[in-house]
Design a protein around this motif. Structure first.
Motif, PDB file in Angstrom:
ATOM      1  N   LEU A  22       0.526  -1.461  -0.244  1.00 33.25           N
ATOM      2  CA  LEU A  22      -0.136  -0.060   0.492  1.00 33.25           C
ATOM      3  C   LEU A  22       0.869   1.371  -0.046  1.00 33.25           C
ATOM      4  O   LEU A  22       1.960   1.381   1.102  1.00 33.25           O
ATOM      5  CB  LEU A  22      -1.035  -0.175   0.869  1.00 33.25           C
ATOM      6  CG  LEU A  22      -2.261  -0.886   1.005  1.00 33.25           C
ATOM      7  CD1 LEU A  22      -3.146  -0.769   2.892  1.00 33.25           C
ATOM      8  CD2 LEU A  22      -2.832  -0.647   0.121  1.00 33.25           C
ATOM      9  N   GLU A  24      -0.089   4.692  -1.776  1.00 30.41           N
ATOM     10  CA  GLU A  24      -1.130   5.273  -2.154  1.00 30.41           C
ATOM     11  C   GLU A  24      -0.747   6.787  -3.179  1.00 30.41           C
ATOM     12  O   GLU A  24      -1.693   6.817  -4.075  1.00 30.41           O
ATOM     13  CB  GLU A  24      -3.079   6.422  -0.986  1.00 30.41           C
ATOM     14  CG  GLU A  24      -3.601   5.242  -0.148  1.00 30.41           C
ATOM     15  CD  GLU A  24      -3.869   5.442   0.190  1.00 30.41           C
ATOM     16  OE1 GLU A  24      -5.120   6.611  -0.111  1.00 30.41           O
ATOM     17  OE2 GLU A  24      -4.462   5.509   1.205  1.00 30.41           O
ATOM     18  N   GLU A  25       0.705   7.291  -2.865  1.00 30.67           N
ATOM     19  CA  GLU A  25       1.239   7.565  -3.347  1.00 30.67           C
ATOM     20  C   GLU A  25       2.185   7.497  -4.287  1.00 30.67           C
ATOM     21  O   GLU A  25       3.128   8.502  -5.334  1.00 30.67           O
ATOM     22  CB  GLU A  25       1.207   9.292  -3.263  1.00 30.67           C
ATOM     23  CG  GLU A  25       0.396   9.937  -1.878  1.00 30.67           C
ATOM     24  CD  GLU A  25      -0.599  10.358  -3.376  1.00 30.67           C
ATOM     25  OE1 GLU A  25      -0.701  11.243  -4.427  1.00 30.67           O
ATOM     26  OE2 GLU A  25      -2.268  10.807  -2.851  1.00 30.67           O
ATOM     27  N   LEU A  33      -2.174   1.938  -5.223  1.00 29.67           N
ATOM     28  CA  LEU A  33      -2.416   3.419  -5.435  1.00 29.67           C
ATOM     29  C   LEU A  33      -4.051   3.624  -4.681  1.00 29.67           C
ATOM     30  O   LEU A  33      -5.433   3.377  -5.895  1.00 29.67           O
ATOM     31  CB  LEU A  33      -2.496   3.929  -6.689  1.00 29.67           C
ATOM     32  CG  LEU A  33      -1.016   3.662  -7.188  1.00 29.67           C
ATOM     33  CD1 LEU A  33      -0.607   4.110  -8.209  1.00 29.67           C
ATOM     34  CD2 LEU A  33       0.344   4.708  -6.002  1.00 29.67           C
ATOM     35  N   GLY A  34      -4.353   4.979  -4.860  1.00 29.87           N
ATOM     36  CA  GLY A  34      -6.136   5.131  -4.191  1.00 29.87           C
ATOM     37  C   GLY A  34      -6.432   5.167  -5.918  1.00 29.87           C
ATOM     38  O   GLY A  34      -5.694   5.221  -7.146  1.00 29.87           O
ATOM     39  N   ARG A  37      -4.827   8.391  -8.281  1.00 34.20           N
ATOM     40  CA  ARG A  37      -3.536   8.803  -8.192  1.00 34.20           C
ATOM     41  C   ARG A  37      -3.434   7.351  -9.037  1.00 34.20           C
ATOM     42  O   ARG A  37      -2.389   7.784  -9.838  1.00 34.20           O
ATOM     43  CB  ARG A  37      -2.528   8.755  -6.990  1.00 34.20           C
ATOM     44  CG  ARG A  37      -1.381   7.956  -7.452  1.00 34.20           C
ATOM     45  CD  ARG A  37      -0.511   9.662  -7.501  1.00 34.20           C
ATOM     46  NE  ARG A  37       0.877   9.013  -8.077  1.00 34.20           N
ATOM     47  CZ  ARG A  37       1.332   9.322  -9.204  1.00 34.20           C
ATOM     48  NH1 ARG A  37       0.970  10.928 -10.142  1.00 34.20           N
ATOM     49  NH2 ARG A  37       2.582   9.694  -8.647  1.00 34.20           N
ATOM     50  N   LEU A  55      -6.301   0.332  -4.495  1.00 31.75           N
ATOM     51  CA  LEU A  55      -7.265   0.958  -3.613  1.00 31.75           C
ATOM     52  C   LEU A  55      -8.116   1.445  -3.457  1.00 31.75           C
ATOM     53  O   LEU A  55      -8.849   2.690  -3.676  1.00 31.75           O
ATOM     54  CB  LEU A  55      -6.614   1.035  -2.207  1.00 31.75           C
ATOM     55  CG  LEU A  55      -6.717   1.914  -1.234  1.00 31.75           C
ATOM     56  CD1 LEU A  55      -7.179   0.470  -0.139  1.00 31.75           C
ATOM     57  CD2 LEU A  55      -6.093   2.656  -0.190  1.00 31.75           C
ATOM     58  N   GLU A  57     -11.764   3.079  -0.878  1.00 32.29           N
ATOM     59  CA  GLU A  57     -12.030   3.063   1.039  1.00 32.29           C
ATOM     60  C   GLU A  57     -13.559   2.880   0.809  1.00 32.29           C
ATOM     61  O   GLU A  57     -14.288   2.369  -0.597  1.00 32.29           O
ATOM     62  CB  GLU A  57     -11.629   5.141   0.597  1.00 32.29           C
ATOM     63  CG  GLU A  57     -10.663   5.422   0.937  1.00 32.29           C
ATOM     64  CD  GLU A  57      -9.222   4.173   1.889  1.00 32.29           C
ATOM     65  OE1 GLU A  57     -10.210   3.981   2.336  1.00 32.29           O
ATOM     66  OE2 GLU A  57      -8.147   4.868   1.994  1.00 32.29           O
ATOM     67  N   ARG A  78     -10.515  -1.314   1.910  1.00 31.43           N
ATOM     68  CA  ARG A  78     -10.329  -1.324   3.001  1.00 31.43           C
ATOM     69  C   ARG A  78     -11.119  -1.292   3.769  1.00 31.43           C
ATOM     70  O   ARG A  78     -12.397  -1.036   3.752  1.00 31.43           O
ATOM     71  CB  ARG A  78      -9.446   0.369   3.168  1.00 31.43           C
ATOM     72  CG  ARG A  78      -9.314   0.257   4.691  1.00 31.43           C
ATOM     73  CD  ARG A  78      -8.598   1.864   4.907  1.00 31.43           C
ATOM     74  NE  ARG A  78      -7.489   2.496   3.975  1.00 31.43           N
ATOM     75  CZ  ARG A  78      -6.388   2.409   3.806  1.00 31.43           C
ATOM     76  NH1 ARG A  78      -5.942   1.498   4.579  1.00 31.43           N
ATOM     77  NH2 ARG A  78      -5.738   3.333   2.949  1.00 31.43           N
TER      78      ARG A  78
END
Length: 166
Positions: A22, A24-25, A33-34, A37, A55, A57, A78
Motif C-alpha cells: 500500500l 497511495e501516492e 494506489l488510490g 492516483r 485501493l 476506501e 479497506r
C-alpha cells in the motif's frame, strides 16, 4: 503487504513473496494506489497498468473503476474497522456486476472471524492485521466453508449443488 493469505486453487496459502504494498501516492511497481492516483499514473504519466493496484476506501463507489476493470490486476478494499462492512458490498459488486477477474484483496482491520464471509463475497486474498497469527487466520477460512445460501464464490445454493443432496 505482510501477513497476507491468498486463495490459490481454493486453498488458503501464505503469500510470503507477495510484491504488492500500500502506497497511495507511490510510483514504484506493485504499489496499490488510490483510484485518483492510479488514473493519473496510468492515463497521464503512461505507467503500465499491470504494475499498479487500486485501493478503494469504504466511501468509494466501485462504479468508478468499471471502465478500467479489465486493466487492473489487484483491487484492495479497506476495512477501517471490523464493524464497517461496506467493503463486503463493494466486493460483491466488483465480482458479480462488474466482472472483476483480478485479485480482490481485503486490507485494514482484517480478522479471522471475517475471512469466510469475505471469501463468499469474492475476496481472493487477505492482508490480515499484523498483530494476528497467519496460521490461525488460515483456520478462519475453513470455518463455514460449506454454506447453504448462494454467494459470489458459490453462485448455486447448496440444495442445487451435488454435495448438497436433494
Amino acid at each position: 503487504m505482510k501477513n497476507t493469505l491468498g486463495l490459490l486453487q481454493g486453498v488458503a496459502t501464505p503469500l510470503h513473496d507477495d510484491p504488492w504494498y500500500l502506497d497511495e501516492e507511490g510510483d514504484a511497481p506493485y504499489a496499490v494506489l488510490g483510484w485518483p492516483r492510479w488514473q493519473t499514473r496510468v492515463e497521464l504519466e503512461g505507467a503500465d497498468p499491470s504494475l499498479h493496484g487500486v485501493l478503494l476506501e469504504p466511501d468509494d463507489d466501485p462504479e468508478a473503476v468499471r471502465a478500467e476493470i479489465a486493466r487492473i490486476p489487484l483491487i484492495a478494499l479497506r476495512f477501517p474497522s471490523f464493524r464497517d462492512g461496506r467493503a463486503y458490498s463493494q466486493a460483491s459488486l466488483l465480482r458479480s456486476r462488474y466482472g472483476f477477474q483480478g485479485d480482490l484483496r481485503a486490507v485494514g482491520d482484517v480478522l479471522r472471524d471475517q475471512l469466510a464471509l469475505m471469501r463468499h463475497c469474492g475476496f481472493s486474498s487477505f492482508a490480515v492485521r499484523e498483530d494476528k497469527c497467519l496460521t490461525d487466520a488460515i483456520k478462519g477460512l475453513a470455518d463455514f466453508e460449506r454454506v447453504y445460501a448462494r454467494s459470489v464464490a458459490q453462485p448455486e445454493p447448496r440444495f442445487r449443488r451435488s454435495e448438497g443432496g436433494g
